[in-house]
Design a protein around this motif. Sequence first.
Motif, PDB file in Angstrom:
ATOM      1  N   THR A 402     -17.811   2.501 -23.556  1.00 18.84           N
ATOM      2  CA  THR A 402     -17.397   2.849 -24.914  1.00 18.84           C
ATOM      3  C   THR A 402     -18.356   2.178 -25.892  1.00 18.84           C
ATOM      4  O   THR A 402     -18.612   0.973 -25.782  1.00 18.84           O
ATOM      5  N   TYR A 403     -18.897   2.959 -26.829  1.00 22.35           N
ATOM      6  CA  TYR A 403     -19.811   2.374 -27.806  1.00 22.35           C
ATOM      7  C   TYR A 403     -19.094   1.380 -28.717  1.00 22.35           C
ATOM      8  O   TYR A 403     -17.919   1.534 -29.047  1.00 22.35           O
ATOM      9  N   ASN A 404     -19.839   0.365 -29.137  1.00 28.14           N
ATOM     10  CA  ASN A 404     -19.469  -0.523 -30.242  1.00 28.14           C
ATOM     11  C   ASN A 404     -18.188  -1.318 -30.017  1.00 28.14           C
ATOM     12  O   ASN A 404     -17.450  -1.593 -30.976  1.00 28.14           O
ATOM     13  N   VAL A 423     -22.273  -1.790 -25.223  1.00 27.32           N
ATOM     14  CA  VAL A 423     -23.345  -0.947 -25.756  1.00 27.32           C
ATOM     15  C   VAL A 423     -23.139  -0.796 -27.256  1.00 27.32           C
ATOM     16  O   VAL A 423     -22.075  -0.356 -27.699  1.00 27.32           O
ATOM     17  N   VAL A 424     -24.154  -1.148 -28.018  1.00 34.39           N
ATOM     18  CA  VAL A 424     -24.093  -1.052 -29.474  1.00 34.39           C
ATOM     19  C   VAL A 424     -24.947   0.137 -29.916  1.00 34.39           C
ATOM     20  O   VAL A 424     -26.127   0.225 -29.568  1.00 34.39           O
ATOM     21  N   ASN A 425     -24.348   1.045 -30.666  1.00 30.59           N
ATOM     22  CA  ASN A 425     -25.067   2.207 -31.168  1.00 30.59           C
ATOM     23  C   ASN A 425     -25.918   1.789 -32.353  1.00 30.59           C
ATOM     24  O   ASN A 425     -25.427   1.148 -33.284  1.00 30.59           O
ATOM     25  N   ALA A 426     -27.206   2.152 -32.322  1.00 31.75           N
ATOM     26  CA  ALA A 426     -28.124   1.793 -33.397  1.00 31.75           C
ATOM     27  C   ALA A 426     -28.760   3.048 -33.967  1.00 31.75           C
ATOM     28  O   ALA A 426     -29.065   3.990 -33.241  1.00 31.75           O
ATOM     29  N   THR A 427     -28.970   3.056 -35.268  1.00 33.77           N
ATOM     30  CA  THR A 427     -29.596   4.199 -35.927  1.00 33.77           C
ATOM     31  C   THR A 427     -31.104   4.124 -35.771  1.00 33.77           C
ATOM     32  O   THR A 427     -31.719   3.097 -36.062  1.00 33.77           O
ATOM     33  N   PHE A 428     -31.680   5.207 -35.305  1.00 31.44           N
ATOM     34  CA  PHE A 428     -33.116   5.278 -35.059  1.00 31.44           C
ATOM     35  C   PHE A 428     -33.902   4.952 -36.328  1.00 31.44           C
ATOM     36  O   PHE A 428     -33.643   5.501 -37.387  1.00 31.44           O
ATOM     37  N   ARG A 429     -34.843   4.023 -36.198  1.00 31.27           N
ATOM     38  CA  ARG A 429     -35.761   3.590 -37.255  1.00 31.27           C
ATOM     39  C   ARG A 429     -35.103   2.747 -38.340  1.00 31.27           C
ATOM     40  O   ARG A 429     -35.721   2.495 -39.381  1.00 31.27           O
ATOM     41  N   ASN A 430     -33.879   2.311 -38.137  1.00 32.47           N
ATOM     42  CA  ASN A 430     -33.290   1.370 -39.087  1.00 32.47           C
ATOM     43  C   ASN A 430     -34.001   0.019 -39.004  1.00 32.47           C
ATOM     44  O   ASN A 430     -34.418  -0.408 -37.929  1.00 32.47           O
ATOM     45  N   THR A 495     -37.677  -3.275 -36.702  1.00 36.19           N
ATOM     46  CA  THR A 495     -37.393  -1.865 -36.917  1.00 36.19           C
ATOM     47  C   THR A 495     -37.032  -1.233 -35.582  1.00 36.19           C
ATOM     48  O   THR A 495     -37.836  -1.254 -34.654  1.00 36.19           O
ATOM     49  N   LEU A 496     -35.851  -0.665 -35.468  1.00 35.18           N
ATOM     50  CA  LEU A 496     -35.399  -0.070 -34.207  1.00 35.18           C
ATOM     51  C   LEU A 496     -35.970   1.343 -34.084  1.00 35.18           C
ATOM     52  O   LEU A 496     -35.262   2.341 -34.139  1.00 35.18           O
ATOM     53  N   ASP A 497     -37.290   1.400 -33.887  1.00 34.32           N
ATOM     54  CA  ASP A 497     -37.984   2.684 -33.862  1.00 34.32           C
ATOM     55  C   ASP A 497     -38.329   3.130 -32.449  1.00 34.32           C
ATOM     56  O   ASP A 497     -38.962   4.173 -32.278  1.00 34.32           O
ATOM     57  N   ASN A 498     -37.954   2.348 -31.436  1.00 34.79           N
ATOM     58  CA  ASN A 498     -38.292   2.669 -30.049  1.00 34.79           C
ATOM     59  C   ASN A 498     -37.058   3.245 -29.362  1.00 34.79           C
ATOM     60  O   ASN A 498     -36.145   2.510 -28.954  1.00 34.79           O
ATOM     61  N   ALA A 499     -37.019   4.572 -29.241  1.00 31.52           N
ATOM     62  CA  ALA A 499     -35.833   5.225 -28.688  1.00 31.52           C
ATOM     63  C   ALA A 499     -35.629   4.823 -27.232  1.00 31.52           C
ATOM     64  O   ALA A 499     -36.575   4.674 -26.463  1.00 31.52           O
ATOM     65  N   GLY A 500     -34.371   4.634 -26.864  1.00 24.90           N
ATOM     66  CA  GLY A 500     -34.040   4.267 -25.490  1.00 24.90           C
ATOM     67  C   GLY A 500     -32.829   3.355 -25.440  1.00 24.90           C
ATOM     68  O   GLY A 500     -32.123   3.162 -26.441  1.00 24.90           O
ATOM     69  N   MET A 501     -32.574   2.804 -24.262  1.00 21.37           N
ATOM     70  CA  MET A 501     -31.481   1.852 -24.046  1.00 21.37           C
ATOM     71  C   MET A 501     -32.129   0.497 -23.769  1.00 21.37           C
ATOM     72  O   MET A 501     -32.802   0.317 -22.754  1.00 21.37           O
TER      73      MET A 501
END
Length: 555
Positions: A402-404, A423-430, A495-501
């Motif tokens: 379950t996320y978050n 698992v923490v959901n993060a917004t791409f490129r934030n 910057t969370l710009d690297n897509a993946g887990m």
Amino acid sequence: MGSHKSLFAAALFVCMLAGALAEDPYLFFDWKVTYGTIAPLGVPQQGILINGEFPGPVINCTSNNNIVVNVFNYLDEPLLLTWAGIQQRKNSWQDGTPGTMCPILPGTNYTYKFQVKDQIGSYIYFPTTGLQRASGGMGMLKVHSRELIPVPFDMPADEFAVLLGDWYNKGHKTLKRILDSGRSIGKPDGIQINGKSSSVGDAAAQPLAVMEPGKTYRYRVCNVGMKLSVNFRFQGHTMKLVELEGSHTVQNVYDSLDLHVGQCLSVLVTADQAPKDYYLVVSSRFSKKVMSTVAVIRYKNGNGAASLSIPPPPAENRAGIAWSMNQFRSFRWNLTASAARPNPQGSYHYGKINITRTIKIANSHAVVDGKLRFGINGISHVNTETPLKLAEYFGLGDKVFTYNLMKDEPTEGDNKLALAPSVVNATFRNFVEIIFENREKTIQTWHLDGYSFFAVAVEPGRWAPEKRKNYNLLDAVSRHTIQVYPNSWAAVMTTLDNAGMWNLRSDMLERTYLGQQFYFSVLSPENSLRDEYNIFPTQQLCGIVSGLPMPAPYH
């Protein structure tokens, strides 16, 4: 004549285009992972060897090289290897953590493929399955700058890989049984340097390095221990710090340096003393019992043993913590050096980027169902049979996690821990700010896979928004680990710009194994190959995704 010029120009353009489109060089390695007898502290025990070596082979490569490592697992248990600090762009498939990959089963092999894209520096690889790192299977990965990009110091005469850290005489299987029973593994038994431990005056000690008088050498030093920070120093010699976790630094000179679990750095040492033997001295930091060991540094054609009087370690009380904090603040990124820069390009102007999310995490421990567990913000992570990344990719994430569950703020006064995949959901490129609060009496070290972050502050006490005025927003070092001192906090930005887990974890192995970690799920909204690679055709499937048809590929 004009037509000949046009043909020549066209041919030249085609050649240039072909060169531009050509892939970067490949390096291939075949590794056989086996058990073997080792004795880092003089006590024979079962170790994990790679091609018969402990420490394992050095991967010696250059920025942008493609690395292909075919790993054969000859152990009697599953195996995974991770490449700590290597920012695998768009490629968490090869990250080598239980949340991203199925393990390599006994008697099988798996081929890792990744690129050291836009990176230089000193890194380590090690097993992430169970407590295997406690028995070896680790080594150094050296990424050199390309010839066209100069480094900010003269080429050293030679360089030496130094892996050091605390060590337990109990093997990883015994340590795992202790933790699984609910107990702590306690204190380490000693400190090793490249798989050996020597005492002052040991006439049989073989030299770690041999230097010629007048020449300068690069020592790449990594703390591969499980629990203890260390301090290292060279008898009679100073050190010039030139690289820290993949970043060129302002070249300050030090008599001794603290090195925390999971961290790597490079120093230059000049052989400018009388030609004889000297000691590299390593001692534990911030532990009740100070443990130490030495290694011999020999001058070529030198005459004389090392002096029995070795340089003392820094203080171990509050003054020692303040000393270590000040040393951290002295580390500065060399912004004038030509070198690989972290992605996204231009992010070294991080002080001008607006923060879009603040995540404050606090480490804690508690007894759950009679067993010791560690956690973050009330959640103690549990590994799953199906890797989190695979479950998410196949659209079955809700059947595995379950996320978050972990919130962005710790709950005050609540020492309870819930056991669950985190698992923490993060917004791409934030652009995010992560605050690490250590509310315990022991020092901690944290690591984030897939990224470098800017380590902008380390201070005593609790963090508050007004503490941002103390941040270094100009030349904080871009790195992938951060230490947090007892009852203190640390702040990083990335910057969370690297897509993946991607795994964020305590670098203390006992704490990681017992739940002090979580995963960032950074999803690209466009399902584009521009943002993330497709699953590899050779990727192993396990758990609930085993045997399922592949999802539609990214385009």
